[in-house]
Write an enzyme that holds these catalytic residues in place. Structure first.
Site, PDB file in Angstrom:
ATOM      1  N   ASP A 199       0.812  -1.212   0.000  1.00  0.00           N
ATOM      2  CA  ASP A 199       0.000   0.000   0.000  1.00  0.00           C
ATOM      3  C   ASP A 199       0.849   1.268   0.000  1.00  0.00           C
ATOM      4  O   ASP A 199       1.941   1.287   0.532  1.00  0.00           O
ATOM      5  CB  ASP A 199      -0.899   0.000   1.239  1.00  0.00           C
ATOM      6  CG  ASP A 199      -2.279   0.502   0.903  1.00  0.00           C
ATOM      7  OD1 ASP A 199      -2.374   1.501   0.160  1.00  0.00           O
ATOM      8  OD2 ASP A 199      -3.253  -0.101   1.351  1.00  0.00           O
ATOM      9  N   HIS A 224       2.592   3.288  -8.944  1.00  0.00           N
ATOM     10  CA  HIS A 224       2.518   1.828  -9.116  1.00  0.00           C
ATOM     11  C   HIS A 224       3.796   1.305  -9.774  1.00  0.00           C
ATOM     12  O   HIS A 224       4.286   0.239  -9.430  1.00  0.00           O
ATOM     13  CB  HIS A 224       1.288   1.449  -9.946  1.00  0.00           C
ATOM     14  CG  HIS A 224      -0.008   1.786  -9.253  1.00  0.00           C
ATOM     15  ND1 HIS A 224      -0.255   1.457  -7.943  1.00  0.00           N
ATOM     16  CD2 HIS A 224      -1.126   2.436  -9.686  1.00  0.00           C
ATOM     17  CE1 HIS A 224      -1.463   1.890  -7.590  1.00  0.00           C
ATOM     18  NE2 HIS A 224      -2.010   2.487  -8.630  1.00  0.00           N
ATOM     19  N   LEU A 243      12.947 -19.137  -3.566  1.00  0.00           N
ATOM     20  CA  LEU A 243      11.833 -18.377  -2.974  1.00  0.00           C
ATOM     21  C   LEU A 243      10.599 -18.600  -3.844  1.00  0.00           C
ATOM     22  O   LEU A 243      10.700 -18.636  -5.067  1.00  0.00           O
ATOM     23  CB  LEU A 243      12.169 -16.876  -2.964  1.00  0.00           C
ATOM     24  CG  LEU A 243      11.036 -15.923  -2.569  1.00  0.00           C
ATOM     25  CD1 LEU A 243      10.847 -15.922  -1.048  1.00  0.00           C
ATOM     26  CD2 LEU A 243      11.318 -14.492  -3.022  1.00  0.00           C
TER      27      LEU A 243
END
Ligand code: IPE
Ligand code: MG
Length: 219
Positions: free
Chosen positions: A2, A19, A113
């Site tokens: 956020d 973004h 990962l």
């Protein structure tokens, strides 16, 4: 993840720039998470409620996901990162789904990962779907995904916003004030330090050893 919009607004830039900065931040956090030997990193990229945003912003995000999926696959392969998506796929633009499938297929062997992108994701919806298809609690948990150990919420927000509700039942919550584009490796270090300082009891008691209690009960 956020705070992209606020990051852009503070610089007098369009939200889409925020973004884009957020995507750059993700790249460095993926590397930092792998270096910390984190097994699974799930990032909330687009919630099912984000469809309510202005069409232009939604479109910019979808183009950014396309860019990310195209550019990042090679990077993931290099880093040993397995990339996959959680959430609904039937409402995403047609150009995205094949890219997601290709990224998942090509990076399947990544064992350093597991990066999960939550796209058109709603935990409530995932729970309802898993419940419809599972007969046991184990099958249900399996359908959803691994339990969350640490949940980091950025940009000063203090809510879960329909993210991993079941999986986060015993998650340690860490709140960071940094906006997501400013969230760097040092911020991740701080969050992990907080996590390590927490005592996790999972409803049990500290210092209570069940095996010991069982043996004394027999004696
Ligand atoms: C990113 O941050 C979340 C996404 C939907 C990609 P925001 O766009 O919610 O940023 P703020 O909250 O307006 O700062
Ligand atoms: Mg926000």
């Amino acid at each position: 993840m956020d705070g992209n919009g606020r990051w852009a607004q503070r610089r007098g830039l369009p939200r889409a720039e925020g973004h884009r900065a957020g995507a750059r931040s993700l790249r460095s956090i993926v590397e930092a998470a792998a270096a910390h030997r984190i097994g699974t990193l799930t990032v909330y990229a687009f919630s099912s409620d984000n469809w309510r945003r202005p069409r232009a912003e939604v479109a910019a995000l979808m183009l950014l996901f396309r860019h990310y999926l195209t550019e990042e696959v090679e990077e993931c392969l290099r880093k040993g990162v397995r990339l996959s998506a959680i959430g609904r796929r039937d409402r995403l633009p047609g150009f995205l789904t094949p890219l997601i499938e290709e990224a998942e297929r090509r990076t399947r062997g990544g064992d350093r990962l597991h990066l999960r992108l939550a796209l058109d994701y709603s935990a409530r919806e995932a729970i309802v779907r898993a419940a419809a298809g599972a007969r046991t609690r184990e099958a249900f948990s399996q359908a959803l995904g691994p339990d969350v150990d640490l949940l980091i919420r950025t940009a000063g927000e203090r809510r879960l916003s329909d993210f991993l509700l079941w999986e986060a039942a015993y998650a340690e919550l860490v709140f960071a004030d940094e906006l997501w584009p400013d969230f760097d490796a040092a911020c991740l270090d701080r969050a992990l330090q907080q996590f390590r300082s927490r005592e996790r009891r999972f409803g049990g008691l500290t210092g209570y050893d069940e095996a010991w209690d069982a043996s004394t009960a027999i004696a």
